[in-house]
Design an enzyme around this catalytic site. Structure first.
Site, PDB file in Angstrom:
ATOM      1  CB  THR A  72      -0.937   0.160   1.164  1.00 39.97           C
ATOM      2  OG1 THR A  72      -1.733  -1.193   1.258  1.00 39.97           O
ATOM      3  CG2 THR A  72      -1.595   1.247   1.352  1.00 39.97           C
TER       4      THR A  72
ATOM      5  CD  GLU B 162      -5.973  -4.622   1.175  1.00 40.58           C
ATOM      6  OE1 GLU B 162      -5.419  -5.953   0.733  1.00 40.58           O
ATOM      7  OE2 GLU B 162      -4.829  -4.282   2.264  1.00 40.58           O
TER       8      GLU B 162
ATOM      9  CD  GLN C 192      -6.070  -9.150  -1.225  1.00 37.16           C
ATOM     10  OE1 GLN C 192      -5.633  -8.412  -2.132  1.00 37.16           O
ATOM     11  NE2 GLN C 192      -5.955  -8.656   0.224  1.00 37.16           N
TER      12      GLN C 192
HETATM   13  N1  ADP Z   1       7.299  -7.227  10.081  1.00 39.37           N
HETATM   14  C1  ADP Z   1       7.452  -5.790   9.060  1.00 39.37           C
HETATM   15  N2  ADP Z   1       8.002  -5.907   8.134  1.00 39.37           N
HETATM   16  C2  ADP Z   1       7.678  -4.839   7.515  1.00 39.37           C
HETATM   17  N3  ADP Z   1       6.825  -4.599   7.636  1.00 39.37           N
HETATM   18  C3  ADP Z   1       6.486  -3.510   8.790  1.00 39.37           C
HETATM   19  C4  ADP Z   1       6.747  -4.960   9.806  1.00 39.37           C
HETATM   20  N4  ADP Z   1       6.211  -5.340  10.944  1.00 39.37           N
HETATM   21  C5  ADP Z   1       5.308  -3.713  10.600  1.00 39.37           C
HETATM   22  N5  ADP Z   1       5.293  -3.006   9.185  1.00 39.37           N
HETATM   23  C6  ADP Z   1       5.123  -1.685   8.952  1.00 39.37           C
HETATM   24  O1  ADP Z   1       4.267  -1.576   7.640  1.00 39.37           O
HETATM   25  C7  ADP Z   1       4.327  -0.917   6.965  1.00 39.37           C
HETATM   26  C8  ADP Z   1       4.356  -1.311   5.419  1.00 39.37           C
HETATM   27  O2  ADP Z   1       2.477  -1.549   5.222  1.00 39.37           O
HETATM   28  P1  ADP Z   1       1.604  -1.174   4.062  1.00 39.37           P
HETATM   29  O3  ADP Z   1       2.209  -0.726   3.167  1.00 39.37           O
HETATM   30  O4  ADP Z   1       0.330  -1.855   4.544  1.00 39.37           O
HETATM   31  O5  ADP Z   1       1.684  -2.980   4.160  1.00 39.37           O
HETATM   32  P2  ADP Z   1       1.484  -3.842   3.221  1.00 39.37           P
HETATM   33  O6  ADP Z   1      -0.115  -2.988   2.447  1.00 39.37           O
HETATM   34  O7  ADP Z   1       2.413  -4.952   2.183  1.00 39.37           O
HETATM   35  O8  ADP Z   1       0.717  -4.905   4.279  1.00 39.37           O
HETATM   36  C9  ADP Z   1       5.890  -1.358   7.133  1.00 39.37           C
HETATM   37  O9  ADP Z   1       6.230   0.511   5.978  1.00 39.37           O
HETATM   38  C10 ADP Z   1       6.130  -0.569   8.287  1.00 39.37           C
HETATM   39  O10 ADP Z   1       6.181   0.418   8.853  1.00 39.37           O
HETATM   40  C1  LIG Z   2      -3.167 -13.597   3.724  1.00 37.81           C
HETATM   41  C2  LIG Z   2      -4.092 -13.582   3.952  1.00 37.81           C
HETATM   42  C3  LIG Z   2      -4.900 -12.286   3.759  1.00 37.81           C
HETATM   43  N1  LIG Z   2      -6.202 -11.957   4.128  1.00 37.81           N
HETATM   44  C4  LIG Z   2      -7.016 -10.734   4.286  1.00 37.81           C
HETATM   45  C5  LIG Z   2      -6.192  -9.233   5.841  1.00 37.81           C
HETATM   46  C6  LIG Z   2      -5.869  -8.518   5.572  1.00 37.81           C
HETATM   47  O1  LIG Z   2      -7.779  -7.547   5.801  1.00 37.81           O
HETATM   48  C7  LIG Z   2      -6.048  -8.177   4.008  1.00 37.81           C
HETATM   49  C8  LIG Z   2      -4.402  -7.920   3.774  1.00 37.81           C
HETATM   50  O2  LIG Z   2      -4.079  -6.719   4.185  1.00 37.81           O
HETATM   51  P1  LIG Z   2      -2.761  -6.259   3.282  1.00 37.81           P
HETATM   52  O3  LIG Z   2      -2.527  -4.858   3.332  1.00 37.81           O
HETATM   53  O4  LIG Z   2      -1.838  -7.320   2.521  1.00 37.81           O
HETATM   54  O5  LIG Z   2      -1.636  -6.260   5.136  1.00 37.81           O
HETATM   55  O6  LIG Z   2      -5.330 -10.082   3.605  1.00 37.81           O
HETATM   56  C9  LIG Z   2      -7.252 -12.791   4.185  1.00 37.81           C
HETATM   57  O7  LIG Z   2      -8.273 -12.273   3.862  1.00 37.81           O
HETATM   58  N2  LIG Z   2      -6.660 -14.102   3.493  1.00 37.81           N
HETATM   59  C10 LIG Z   2      -4.731 -14.491   3.629  1.00 37.81           C
HETATM   60  O8  LIG Z   2      -5.026 -15.375   3.526  1.00 37.81           O
END
Ligand code: ADP
Ligand SMILES: Cc1cn([C@H]2C[C@H](O)[C@@H](COP(=O)(O)O)O2)c(=O)[nH]c1=O
Ligand code: ZN
Length: 226
Positions: free
Chosen positions: A29, A95, A97
């Protein structure tokens, strides 16, 4: 810093698809927001969409785990993106997926229409299975960026999203309350319920065995629940 396609300016006729994928917390994100903000700075018309069901942090914004946010339009299905994209030069989708396979055709149509389409989403589910429609989008995309989080157990680059609860549906919304990123070695794909109990492992209590984790038996794999 992740690689961004070199061609940043919408050329007027040729569109393309960019996919940003990886595990949870890998920065998908954040990277989506970064690219969209740069397009806004370049005075391109930007529209951002996310599935309405993702209400974790906000209904009307895409929000990173680090609270970076950008205004977005919640939609009920992929077709609505086609209807609402209008004259946008750049279309962002977070999101991804949570959309069905129709999203692939929708992105193709937007790109064929000359738009830059940037799609962010999980490439694997909590079992380590490819999470449609991201793999299919990766195949047709011009550019693919795969990001990694930090493994919550050992600090290595994390490719997996470990679910910490016993919930079994493919779609279970959550953040650090339910998931943590893990590397290949520390990831423990949950076994089908018959073989449970599955242990939800707290980071400090996680096993550090050097032996690779056993994969669930192919015969006992559940069908896709999505
Ligand atoms: N284990 C981790 N590894 C990397 N980033 C993490 C971790 N735990 C928390 N973060 C935070 O999550 C942020 C990334 O968030 P986000 O862009 O929402 O990721 P995604 O959309 O891939 O879930 C990082 O910049 C960091 O601040
Ligand atoms: C692995 C996995 C994740 N999800 C859900 C959990 C969160 O709501 C989103 C992923 O959000 P992010 O921005 O990538 O952190 O997906 C799920 O529903 N099922 C899964 O297997
Ligand atoms: Zn690890």
């Amino acid at each position: 810093m992740p690689m961004e396609p070199l061609i940043l300016r919408h050329g007027g006729s040729v569109g393309w698809i960019e996919v940003i994928c990886g595990s949870m917390f890998s920065g998908k994100t954040e990277e989506l927001i970064r690219r969209l903000r740069r397009a806004q700075i370049a005075r391109q018309r930007v529209e951002v969409f996310k599935p309405r069901m993702d209400r974790r942090y906000s209904e009307t914004e895409v929000v990173s785990h680090d609270e970076n946010a950008l205004r977005s339009t919640p939609v009920d299905n992929a077709e609505q993106i086609l209807l609402l994209a209008g004259s946008a030069d750049v279309v962002g989708i977070d999101e991804a997926q949570f959309f069905d396979m129709t999203l692939v055709d929708v992105c193709q149509q937007l790109a064929n229409d000359g738009k830059r389409v940037i799609v962010a989403g999980l490439d694997q589910d909590y079992m380590g299975r490819p999470f449609e429609p991201i793999p299919q989008l990766m195949a047709v995309a011009e550019y693919v960026t795969k990001l990694h989080a930090i493994c919550a157990v050992c600090g290595a680059p994390a490719n997996h999203s470990q679910r910490l609860t016993n919930e079994e549906g493919r779609v279970v919304l959550g953040a650090a309350d339910r998931y943590e990123p893990r590397c290949r070695r520390c990831f423990q794909p949950p076994r089908p319920s018959a073989e449970r109990p599955f242990r939800a492992v707290a980071p400090e209590a996680a096993p550090r065995s050097d032996a690779p984790q056993a994969l669930p038996a192919a015969s006992s794999a559940r069908p896709c629940e999505k």
